[in-house]
Motif scaffolding. Structure first.
Motif, short mmCIF file in Angstrom:
data_model
loop_
_atom_site.label_atom_id
_atom_site.label_comp_id
_atom_site.label_asym_id
_atom_site.label_seq_id
_atom_site.Cartn_x
_atom_site.Cartn_y
_atom_site.Cartn_z
N THR A 65 0.85 -1.20 0.00
CA THR A 65 0.00 0.00 0.00
C THR A 65 0.88 1.24 0.00
O THR A 65 1.76 1.39 0.85
CB THR A 65 -0.93 0.01 1.23
N HIS A 67 0.88 5.59 -0.36
CA HIS A 67 0.01 6.75 -0.16
C HIS A 67 0.81 8.04 -0.27
O HIS A 67 2.05 8.05 -0.15
CB HIS A 67 -0.70 6.68 1.20
N LEU A 131 -4.76 6.54 -0.81
CA LEU A 131 -4.24 5.18 -0.66
C LEU A 131 -4.46 4.37 -1.93
O LEU A 131 -5.49 4.51 -2.58
CB LEU A 131 -5.00 4.45 0.47
N THR A 133 -3.43 0.15 -3.31
CA THR A 133 -2.70 -1.09 -3.07
C THR A 133 -2.28 -1.70 -4.40
O THR A 133 -2.96 -1.56 -5.42
CB THR A 133 -3.54 -2.13 -2.28
N ILE A 154 -10.63 -0.45 3.43
CA ILE A 154 -9.88 -0.04 4.63
C ILE A 154 -10.68 -0.28 5.91
O ILE A 154 -10.46 0.38 6.91
CB ILE A 154 -9.41 1.43 4.55
N VAL A 160 -5.16 -3.65 4.45
CA VAL A 160 -4.58 -2.31 4.60
C VAL A 160 -4.47 -1.93 6.07
O VAL A 160 -3.45 -1.40 6.51
CB VAL A 160 -5.40 -1.25 3.82
N VAL A 164 -1.32 -0.74 8.11
CA VAL A 164 -1.31 0.53 8.84
C VAL A 164 -0.87 0.29 10.28
O VAL A 164 0.00 0.99 10.81
CB VAL A 164 -2.71 1.19 8.81
N VAL A 183 -6.86 10.27 6.45
CA VAL A 183 -7.31 9.81 5.13
C VAL A 183 -8.50 10.65 4.66
O VAL A 183 -8.54 11.12 3.52
CB VAL A 183 -7.67 8.31 5.15
#
Length: 196
Positions: A65, A67, A131, A133, A154, A160, A164, A183
């Motif tokens: 993932t 971001h 985000l 993936t 999520i 994810v 995280v 987010v």
């Protein structure tokens, strides 16, 4: 005939899947021409576009993932996750039967760095935001990109969130709640900048 061309280009086994979808619905490993027709019909139930790709028989399945929810222009990646599938292909509904390891344990540091590097290049090339993936099979230390999820799941049980949790930065003070807040705020700010 289309199926003759598919067989010539990809051979068997191959993977048939919808272009867009969630939870790995409509994905099938195809061994024969008869299965191909059934798999294509199944994939078309999920989307109006279908992808066919070669089946990669050996390797380590991972997801990364990436971001841009950062204080600068750099991209960040959460720890890479390994997916040990129980069955032919990974399906979200069989997640409880699969072994999900965050961080990945079967790859060396260089292979993991390559996965992250390829994911970040793809993120920029696709002009993604927030985000995303990236699913890979790593074979002989070479990451082969399978698909990109530009809107990953999520929720509390998602891969994810396990990433995280394993890679929360000081910025989020090791809090999932603060991560979700970041987010949402990033999404609002990104939408506002596009609208202006």
């Amino acid at each position: 005939d289309l199926f003759d061309k598919i067989e010539k280009v990809f051979g068997f086994p191959c993977i048939v899947k919808p272009n867009r979808g969630a939870g790995s619905k409509g994905i099938a490993k195809v061994e024969t021409r008869k299965e191909m027709k059934e798999a294509v019909a199944l994939a078309f139930k999920q989307d109006h576009q279908v992808l066919i790709e070669p089946h990669i028989s050996e390797g380590v399945e991972v997801t990364c993932t990436v971001h841009d929810i950062t204080l600068d222009e750099l991209l960040e990646a959460f720890p890479v996750t390994e997916i040990r599938t129980q069955g032919e292909v990974f399906h979200a509904e069989s997640c409880s039967k699969s072994e999900i390891l965050t961080p990945v344990t079967s790859l060396n540091t260089e292979a993991i760095q390559q996965v992250v590097r390829v994911a970040k290049v793809a993120y920029r090339a696709l002009n993604l935001c927030g985000l995303a993936t990236f699913d890979f099979i790593v074979k002989d230390d070479l990451p082969l990109l399978l698909e990109v999820n530009s809107v990953p799941q999520i929720g509390p049980e998602s891969i994810v969130i396990s990433q995280v949790s394993a890679g929360l930065s000081f910025r989020w003070q090791r809090s999932i709640g603060k991560f979700y807040t970041a987010v949402v705020q990033h999404s609002v700010n990104s939408a506002a900048s596009v609208m202006s």
